[in-house]
Design a protein around this motif. Structure first.
Motif, PDB file in Angstrom:
ATOM      1  N   UNK A   1       0.864  -1.183   0.000  1.00 55.98           N
ATOM      2  CA  UNK A   1       0.000   0.000   0.000  1.00 55.98           C
ATOM      3  C   UNK A   1       0.903   1.236   0.000  1.00 55.98           C
ATOM      4  N   UNK A   2       1.180   1.798  -1.185  1.00 54.84           N
ATOM      5  CA  UNK A   2       2.158   2.887  -1.253  1.00 54.84           C
ATOM      6  C   UNK A   2       1.706   4.109  -0.451  1.00 54.84           C
ATOM      7  N   UNK A   3       2.652   4.761   0.189  1.00 58.64           N
ATOM      8  CA  UNK A   3       2.339   5.943   0.999  1.00 58.64           C
ATOM      9  C   UNK A   3       3.548   6.876   1.034  1.00 58.64           C
ATOM     10  N   UNK A   4       4.033   7.182  -0.161  1.00 61.53           N
ATOM     11  CA  UNK A   4       5.215   8.043  -0.249  1.00 61.53           C
ATOM     12  C   UNK A   4       4.838   9.477   0.106  1.00 61.53           C
ATOM     13  N   UNK A   5       5.609  10.081   0.987  1.00 60.89           N
ATOM     14  CA  UNK A   5       5.417  11.519   1.175  1.00 60.89           C
ATOM     15  C   UNK A   5       6.671  12.223   0.688  1.00 60.89           C
TER      16      UNK A   5
ATOM     17  N   UNK B   1       6.390   6.786   3.726  1.00 60.61           N
ATOM     18  CA  UNK B   1       7.774   6.412   3.403  1.00 60.61           C
ATOM     19  C   UNK B   1       8.395   7.512   2.554  1.00 60.61           C
ATOM     20  N   UNK B   2       9.691   7.433   2.388  1.00 60.12           N
ATOM     21  CA  UNK B   2      10.359   8.325   1.445  1.00 60.12           C
ATOM     22  C   UNK B   2      10.148   7.772   0.026  1.00 60.12           C
ATOM     23  N   UNK B   3      10.427   8.578  -1.018  1.00 60.99           N
ATOM     24  CA  UNK B   3      10.374   8.035  -2.387  1.00 60.99           C
ATOM     25  C   UNK B   3      11.482   6.997  -2.588  1.00 60.99           C
TER      26      UNK B   3
END
Ligand SMILES: [Zn+2]
Length: 397
Positions: free
Chosen positions: A18-22, A93-95
């Motif tokens: 489940x992507x959650x890049x900030x 997460x980070x990119x």
């Protein structure tokens, strides 16, 4: 109860998938809402009350406050004082750098007791660890609540943690007494870190032909005064403040980049400087900014020029949990190690400011965070669960 590694890996794989890049770059920024919804389902299914707080009025960004309360009603009447243990983690997460990952960063890949995936160690792995740790307590009579806190945007603005400071996102959190921020520290207890601010100073002068200085107002000349002043300010700060608990035991200021002017024979019309400030516990970023602004006003008036300072982000204050507190002593005894300091900033100062005793401690290593092929060492999970369970026994039963 033995550690159910396959459940842990199944849950971690759901979180990783489940992507959650900030990211400060809006093109890469995704929001964390899907991870929050997933966690809300897990914890509500085992009896937690879940409270989802939207962050920054953005429906894609949220915090989760999940509370397992003592079974008796009116627990607040019985316990008017603070109580409850918070397990806190960020869900973003980070990119990632696609070309440098061996496997798909969103598909958990297990090899040799290592679980690879984006955010596996920093810090999606903390949530299944907490989930496993609380299992034996679900049918126990709690005296104080267990609270799972999951935040948004820790890797960028810390706006999730900031939003918690707004009036009452949740009663249980407002009254919580202790908190573990589960950043990957290989389960070493961290009781302090420096604060960080990033600032820019922009000088707007006037360009003109260099043969006649009166035709303009040289921003680069004035920047020289500004830098001289900043270096003097830094020296003063380092004379006034030091802390033996840090490897670099004084506050620092790094002049990071400068841009200005275009040609040797033109008066420099504009110049911009960016720098960071790393503070020690007890120093307020806002106070430092006020001091800097006073100096800048003086330089601007003297040179009849416009000088603007801007914070590149709101900043995070330094954090220190008192070494003599019961919480620090208890955790140090549990893990058989003295608490330490780290060089990275966390959400700990926000929870500390809400009145909680806070330590940063979680499974996984920061060495694998923000890296291609990020992984969490599965051998660390069971000891981490044991430590969290000891804390629940001490503070919630
Ligand atoms: Zn982190």
């Amino acid at each position: 109860m033995t550690f159910n590694q396959s459940l842990f890996c199944e849950q971690l794989s759901q979180l990783v998938a489940t992507p959650s890049i900030s990211c400060t770059n809006p093109n890469l920024d995704m929001g964390n809402r899907d991870v929050i919804d997933l966690l809300a389902n897990w914890f509500s299914d085992i009896g937690f009350t879940v409270d989802i707080q939207t962050v920054d009025n953005n429906p894609q960004k949220a915090n989760l406050i999940a509370t397992l309360s003592p079974r008796e009603s009116n627990s607040s009447e019985q316990h008017p004082q603070r109580g409850g243990l918070v397990f806190s983690g960020h869900t973003d997460t980070v990119p990632y750098d696609d070309m440098r990952w061996t496997h798909d960063p969103f598909t958990l890949h297990i090899n040799n007791d290592r679980a690879f995936g984006l955010g596996a160690t920093d810090m999606k792995g903390f949530f299944p660890t907490v989930y496993a740790a609380i299992q034996p307590f679900l049918d126990k009579p709690l005296l104080e609540p267990i609270i799972v806190l999951a935040t948004a945007d820790e890797e960028t603005s810390m706006s999730g943690a900031r939003a918690l400071m707004n009036p009452s996102p949740s009663q249980s959190l407002q009254k919580a007494r202790y908190a573990i921020v589960g950043e990957p520290t290989s389960m070493q207890a961290i009781r302090m870190h420096k604060g960080i601010g990033m600032e820019s100073i922009r000088i707007q002068g006037k360009s003109g032909h260099s043969s006649d200085p009166s035709l303009g107002n040289n921003a680069l000349d004035v920047m020289h005064d500004v830098i001289t002043d900043l270096k003097h300010f830094r020296q003063q700060l380092q004379q006034r403040h030091s802390h033996p608990g840090f490897v670099i035991d004084v506050p620092t200021m790094n002049l990071g980049c400068i841009h200005g002017g275009d040609n040797p024979n033109r008066i420099c019309g504009q110049c911009e400087l960016e720098f960071d400030l790393r503070t020690l516990p007890g120093m307020s970023l806002d106070d430092l900014r006020d001091d800097i602004d006073q100096q800048l006003t003086r330089i601007a008036e003297k040179n009849q020029i416009i000088i603007e300072r801007e914070s590149l982000f709101e900043g995070v204050n330094a954090f220190e949990q008192d070494a003599d507190s019961d919480f620090v002593r208890t955790v140090e005894k549990l893990i058989g190690q003295e608490s330490q300091s780290v060089a990275f900033a966390t959400e700990a100062p926000f929870l500390h400011a809400m009145g909680m005793d806070v330590l940063v401690m979680g499974p996984g290593s920061i060495d694998q965070a923000h890296q291609p092929d990020e992984y969490i060492d599965l051998k660390q999970i069971e000891p981490a669960i044991n430590t969290l369970q000891s804390l629940i026994k001490k503070y919630c039963l």
